[in-house]
Write a protein that holds these residues in place. Structure first.
Motif, PDB file in Angstrom:
ATOM      1  N   GLY A 110       0.665  -1.117  -0.200  1.00 39.89           N
ATOM      2  CA  GLY A 110       0.166  -0.436   0.276  1.00 39.89           C
ATOM      3  C   GLY A 110       1.215   1.134   0.432  1.00 39.89           C
ATOM      4  O   GLY A 110       0.606   2.547  -0.568  1.00 39.89           O
ATOM      5  N   ALA A 111       2.104   1.089   0.123  1.00 37.03           N
ATOM      6  CA  ALA A 111       2.831   2.639   0.360  1.00 37.03           C
ATOM      7  C   ALA A 111       3.691   3.076  -0.953  1.00 37.03           C
ATOM      8  O   ALA A 111       4.049   0.892  -1.536  1.00 37.03           O
ATOM      9  N   VAL A 112       4.304   3.747  -1.194  1.00 38.69           N
ATOM     10  CA  VAL A 112       4.688   3.861  -2.792  1.00 38.69           C
ATOM     11  C   VAL A 112       6.152   4.486  -2.665  1.00 38.69           C
ATOM     12  O   VAL A 112       6.123   5.814  -1.565  1.00 38.69           O
ATOM     13  N   THR A 113       6.491   4.463  -2.822  1.00 41.17           N
ATOM     14  CA  THR A 113       8.121   3.929  -3.407  1.00 41.17           C
ATOM     15  C   THR A 113       8.838   4.655  -4.310  1.00 41.17           C
ATOM     16  O   THR A 113       8.847   4.564  -5.161  1.00 41.17           O
ATOM     17  N   VAL A 114       8.985   6.301  -4.436  1.00 42.85           N
ATOM     18  CA  VAL A 114       9.541   6.656  -5.750  1.00 42.85           C
ATOM     19  C   VAL A 114      11.043   6.693  -5.829  1.00 42.85           C
ATOM     20  O   VAL A 114      11.986   7.276  -4.389  1.00 42.85           O
ATOM     21  N   THR A 115      11.940   6.124  -6.854  1.00 46.78           N
ATOM     22  CA  THR A 115      13.322   6.584  -7.177  1.00 46.78           C
ATOM     23  C   THR A 115      12.978   8.691  -7.677  1.00 46.78           C
ATOM     24  O   THR A 115      13.454   7.533  -8.692  1.00 46.78           O
ATOM     25  N   ARG A 116      13.871   8.910  -7.127  1.00 46.20           N
ATOM     26  CA  ARG A 116      14.091  10.297  -7.658  1.00 46.20           C
ATOM     27  C   ARG A 116      15.468  11.488  -7.498  1.00 46.20           C
ATOM     28  O   ARG A 116      15.929  10.816  -6.738  1.00 46.20           O
ATOM     29  N   VAL A 117      16.286  11.854  -8.580  1.00 46.12           N
ATOM     30  CA  VAL A 117      17.232  12.323  -8.679  1.00 46.12           C
ATOM     31  C   VAL A 117      17.366  13.283  -8.972  1.00 46.12           C
ATOM     32  O   VAL A 117      16.374  13.793 -10.210  1.00 46.12           O
ATOM     33  N   LYS A 118      17.874  14.166  -8.680  1.00 47.45           N
ATOM     34  CA  LYS A 118      18.018  15.773  -8.524  1.00 47.45           C
ATOM     35  C   LYS A 118      19.253  15.599 -10.182  1.00 47.45           C
ATOM     36  O   LYS A 118      20.209  15.116 -10.080  1.00 47.45           O
ATOM     37  N   LYS A 119      18.659  16.405 -11.668  1.00 45.99           N
ATOM     38  CA  LYS A 119      19.898  17.243 -12.292  1.00 45.99           C
ATOM     39  C   LYS A 119      19.225  18.720 -12.906  1.00 45.99           C
ATOM     40  O   LYS A 119      18.770  18.850 -12.975  1.00 45.99           O
ATOM     41  N   SER A 120      20.633  18.267 -14.039  1.00 47.80           N
ATOM     42  CA  SER A 120      20.479  20.103 -14.930  1.00 47.80           C
ATOM     43  C   SER A 120      21.408  19.722 -15.745  1.00 47.80           C
ATOM     44  O   SER A 120      22.040  18.868 -15.980  1.00 47.80           O
ATOM     45  N   ILE A 121      20.422  20.714 -17.155  1.00 47.82           N
ATOM     46  CA  ILE A 121      21.345  20.917 -18.447  1.00 47.82           C
ATOM     47  C   ILE A 121      21.486  22.818 -18.115  1.00 47.82           C
ATOM     48  O   ILE A 121      21.003  23.485 -18.309  1.00 47.82           O
ATOM     49  N   VAL A 122      22.335  22.570 -18.668  1.00 47.26           N
ATOM     50  CA  VAL A 122      23.046  24.093 -18.718  1.00 47.26           C
ATOM     51  C   VAL A 122      23.782  24.460 -20.092  1.00 47.26           C
ATOM     52  O   VAL A 122      23.905  23.832 -21.048  1.00 47.26           O
ATOM     53  N   LEU A 123      22.761  25.289 -20.339  1.00 50.20           N
ATOM     54  CA  LEU A 123      23.178  26.239 -21.812  1.00 50.20           C
ATOM     55  C   LEU A 123      24.106  27.581 -21.676  1.00 50.20           C
ATOM     56  O   LEU A 123      23.554  28.596 -20.646  1.00 50.20           O
ATOM     57  N   ASN A 124      24.765  27.678 -21.814  1.00 49.52           N
ATOM     58  CA  ASN A 124      25.717  28.664 -22.363  1.00 49.52           C
ATOM     59  C   ASN A 124      25.835  29.613 -23.127  1.00 49.52           C
ATOM     60  O   ASN A 124      24.675  29.112 -24.200  1.00 49.52           O
ATOM     61  N   MET A 125      26.046  30.936 -22.819  1.00 47.08           N
ATOM     62  CA  MET A 125      25.954  32.176 -23.836  1.00 47.08           C
ATOM     63  C   MET A 125      27.039  32.306 -24.657  1.00 47.08           C
ATOM     64  O   MET A 125      27.853  33.263 -24.499  1.00 47.08           O
ATOM     65  N   THR A 126      27.488  31.301 -25.137  1.00 44.47           N
ATOM     66  CA  THR A 126      28.763  31.495 -25.910  1.00 44.47           C
ATOM     67  C   THR A 126      28.434  31.603 -27.210  1.00 44.47           C
ATOM     68  O   THR A 126      29.528  31.020 -27.802  1.00 44.47           O
ATOM     69  N   GLY A 127      27.582  31.717 -27.498  1.00 49.21           N
ATOM     70  CA  GLY A 127      27.354  31.086 -29.134  1.00 49.21           C
ATOM     71  C   GLY A 127      27.631  32.779 -30.405  1.00 49.21           C
ATOM     72  O   GLY A 127      28.667  34.005 -29.246  1.00 49.21           O
ATOM     73  N   ASN A 128      26.796  32.924 -31.271  1.00 48.94           N
ATOM     74  CA  ASN A 128      27.417  33.734 -32.216  1.00 48.94           C
ATOM     75  C   ASN A 128      26.729  34.317 -31.175  1.00 48.94           C
ATOM     76  O   ASN A 128      25.111  34.774 -31.299  1.00 48.94           O
ATOM     77  N   SER A 129      26.863  36.464 -31.427  1.00 44.41           N
ATOM     78  CA  SER A 129      25.859  37.371 -30.964  1.00 44.41           C
ATOM     79  C   SER A 129      26.485  38.628 -31.341  1.00 44.41           C
ATOM     80  O   SER A 129      26.900  38.877 -32.097  1.00 44.41           O
ATOM     81  N   VAL A 130      25.143  39.825 -30.992  1.00 43.02           N
ATOM     82  CA  VAL A 130      24.404  40.606 -31.586  1.00 43.02           C
ATOM     83  C   VAL A 130      24.974  42.273 -30.866  1.00 43.02           C
ATOM     84  O   VAL A 130      23.905  41.521 -30.016  1.00 43.02           O
ATOM     85  N   SER A 131      25.553  43.212 -31.227  1.00 40.34           N
ATOM     86  CA  SER A 131      24.879  44.557 -29.891  1.00 40.34           C
ATOM     87  C   SER A 131      24.742  44.924 -31.508  1.00 40.34           C
ATOM     88  O   SER A 131      24.051  45.702 -32.597  1.00 40.34           O
ATOM     89  N   LEU A 132      23.140  45.344 -30.544  1.00 42.54           N
ATOM     90  CA  LEU A 132      21.443  46.603 -31.673  1.00 42.54           C
ATOM     91  C   LEU A 132      21.642  47.420 -30.984  1.00 42.54           C
ATOM     92  O   LEU A 132      21.264  47.401 -29.565  1.00 42.54           O
ATOM     93  N   LEU A 133      21.642  48.344 -31.367  1.00 42.35           N
ATOM     94  CA  LEU A 133      21.816  50.593 -30.541  1.00 42.35           C
ATOM     95  C   LEU A 133      20.632  50.285 -31.652  1.00 42.35           C
ATOM     96  O   LEU A 133      20.166  50.838 -33.251  1.00 42.35           O
TER      97      LEU A 133
END
Length: 560
Positions: A300-323
């Motif tokens: 009658g008891a429910v056991t959940v196997t849970r893990v913490k994860k992350s995805i990182v996106l860097n801002m190192t691609g092409n970019s442009v300053s717009l004025l």
């Protein structure tokens, strides 16, 4: 006897070498004088020609530092600085890495701010008070910040150049990116300080965690920076589900699938806003999520196997300053300037502005050419060289000058610049060939901060001791002048003058619409959002600022 003779020969040889070295290097003595006390040196002052040149839209992709915000300059109008960047995966993710039962707990965008470490205060409780650096305008001025997923694909290469050239992006392409955005605002948290009333907050970030067993609390403090919560549902669908669909298996695939972020700044209420310089390349998005790997029911008891994860996106691609520039009342005089100034008589004031701004072009020596000299120093007809320069190369008394120092001193129009942020440095370069002058290359002086090196070449602002307002900028071109006088085949090139964000960056960026006067300008000028007004050469006698007109100063000696 043999040893004595040998040492005599060595002594004589050493003396000859020493004398030769002294003679060879004599022209360089005093070349790097730092002070203004020139002792018994003779002084020669030469008039120069200096005029304004507007740059217009210019290449602004992949800058090391970019402006973001709104800045109303009392002399140059108002600039709104937006930004677009690609994202890259910190690590690629296969379709099997993410399970079909993920739950996103947070999506956080972080970009560090620049701060003045020397002004940081550490309190007794371990907290810190920071003073932000490289920020212009009213303190904590609110603005409306909207961050969208970009639909504009930023290519690496230019297909019109046969894919041999890097693709260029320009300051005036804001409409292209505005029209291509594909999402509603992603920074849609209830906290208005993250969107409709965003401001550059100098407060440190504090995170408190408590150990579940020991109950000991840990406090983590990080310096100030942009920290925004982004829409979790959107990133669950776009990134987590995208990973399951194989869209995160490589950066090439990912950059086509998720084309980046578009940062848009607007005014908030009556606030004029402010502008900060940011290192977006140090920014990132962290997507934190939980995965339920398995669910087990026992009695009658429910056991959940849970893990913490992350995805990182860097801002190192092409970019442009717009004025986006609007001039209004504060930019009337600047906006009314012709694209190219007075190329015949020069301009009375020189307007230097970074970004999509303006520079000054400088011609050394009087342009009159009625005579020339042959290789033996005998008079001939016009030779395409300034008569003034010819006379310096072939002095009437036959005594060649030994140039100890040569400077261009630029006086700031202090009354007009009284309420402005002032650029800390200006940069003089070879405008004709789009490269540094020889004095830049010859200056080996360094600094812990590379932006502050080349102290002999100079260009740093000189301020009043009391008011701390700018008085002058001084640039040494000793070797440039030496070469022109000593070497008759040296070309007297045009010089360019700009504000600079980084003296160590000397590459040039392309003007979007080149003309007969200008095709490119220094990249470091594009990075700087500020402007200054200097006195030029065309100031009439009797004018109160006549003595502040631009001149070339040469300090020299003559052999007896």
């Amino acid at each position: 006897m043999y040893n004595i003779s040998f040492f005599k020969k060595i002594l004589v040889l050493s003396s000859i070498i020493l004398l030769y070295s002294c003679d060879k290097d004599y022209n360089s003595i005093g070349g790097d004088l730092i002070g203004d006390n020139h002792f018994d040196l003779s002084t020669y002052t030469s008039n120069v020609l200096a005029y304004n040149q507007k740059i217009g839209p210019i290449q602004s992709d992949n800058l090391a530092i970019n402006p973001l915000g709104i800045y109303k300059n009392p002399n140059f109008g108002e600039t709104t600085a937006n930004f677009n960047t690609q994202l890259t995966l910190a690590s690629v993710i296969s379709t099997t890495t993410v399970s079909t039962r993920p739950f996103v707990t947070s999506v956080v965008l972080t970009i560090p701010y620049y701060y003045n470490a020397s002004k940081t205060v550490t309190n007794t409780d371990g907290s810190h008070v920071y003073t932000l650096d490289s920020i212009y305008g009213a303190d904590k001025a609110p603005m409306k910040l909207s961050i969208h997923e970009s639909g504009y694909y930023m290519r690496d290469t230019d297909p019109t150049g046969g894919f041999q050239l890097a693709q260029k992006y320009y300051t005036n392409q804001n409409t292209d990116f505005e029209n291509a955005k594909v999402s509603s605002r992603l920074n849609d948290a209830a906290d208005l300080a993250q969107n409709d009333s965003f401001f550059f907050d100098p407060a440190e970030h504090v995170v408190k965690t408590t150990d579940s067993i020991t109950k000991v609390e840990t406090v983590t403090r990080t310096p100030p920076g942009m920290q925004l919560n982004l829409n979790k549902g959107y990133f669950k669908t776009k990134i987590i589900d995208g990973a399951i669909a194989g869209k995160l298996a490589s950066n090439d695939v990912f950059k086509e699938y998720f084309r980046g972020l578009y940062f848009k700044m607007e005014k908030s209420g009556s606030s004029e806003g402010n502008l900060a310089m940011l290192n977006f390349k140090a920014g990132k998005i962290t997507i934190n999520y939980n995965e339920d790997l398995s669910t087990t029911a026992t009695g009658g008891a429910v056991t959940v196997t849970r893990v913490k994860k992350s995805i990182v996106l860097n801002m190192t691609g092409n970019s442009v300053s717009l004025l986006n520039n609007s001039f209004g009342a504060s930019g009337i005089a600047y906006n009314a300037l012709p694209n190219t100034g007075n190329t015949t008589a020069g301009d009375g004031k020189l307007y230097l502005k970074g970004g999509e701004g303006s520079l000054a072009i400088i011609d050394l020596f009087d342009k009159k050419d009625l005579k020339g000299y042959d290789v033996n120093g005998k008079l001939t007809g016009p030779n395409g060289v300034s008569d003034e320069l010819d006379d310096l190369r072939y002095p009437a008394d036959g005594k060649k000058w030994l140039v100890n120092e040569a400077n261009l001193v630029f006086h700031i129009d202090a009354s007009t610049m009284a309420n402005n942020y002032e650029p800390r440095r200006i940069y003089l370069y070879d405008f004709t060939n789009h490269r540094p002058v020889v004095d830049y290359y010859n200056d080996a002086s360094t600094s812990v901060d590379a932006k502050k090196s080349k102290t002999v070449f100079d260009g740093n602002i000189n301020t009043d001791a009391t008011s701390k307002r700018g008085l002058t900028y001084k640039i040494r071109i000793t070797n440039q002048i030496r070469n022109l006088i000593k070497n008759v085949d040296s070309t007297n090139v045009k010089l360019g003058l700009v504000v600079t964000e980084d003296i160590s960056t000397v590459a040039s960026y392309k003007v979007r619409t080149p003309n007969a006067f200008i095709t490119q300008a220094p990249k470091a000028s594009v990075m700087n959002p500020l402007g200054t007004i200097l006195f030029g050469n065309n100031i009439p006698f009797g004018d109160p600022n006549y003595d502040k007109r631009l001149k070339l100063e040469i300090f020299y000696t003559k052999p007896n």
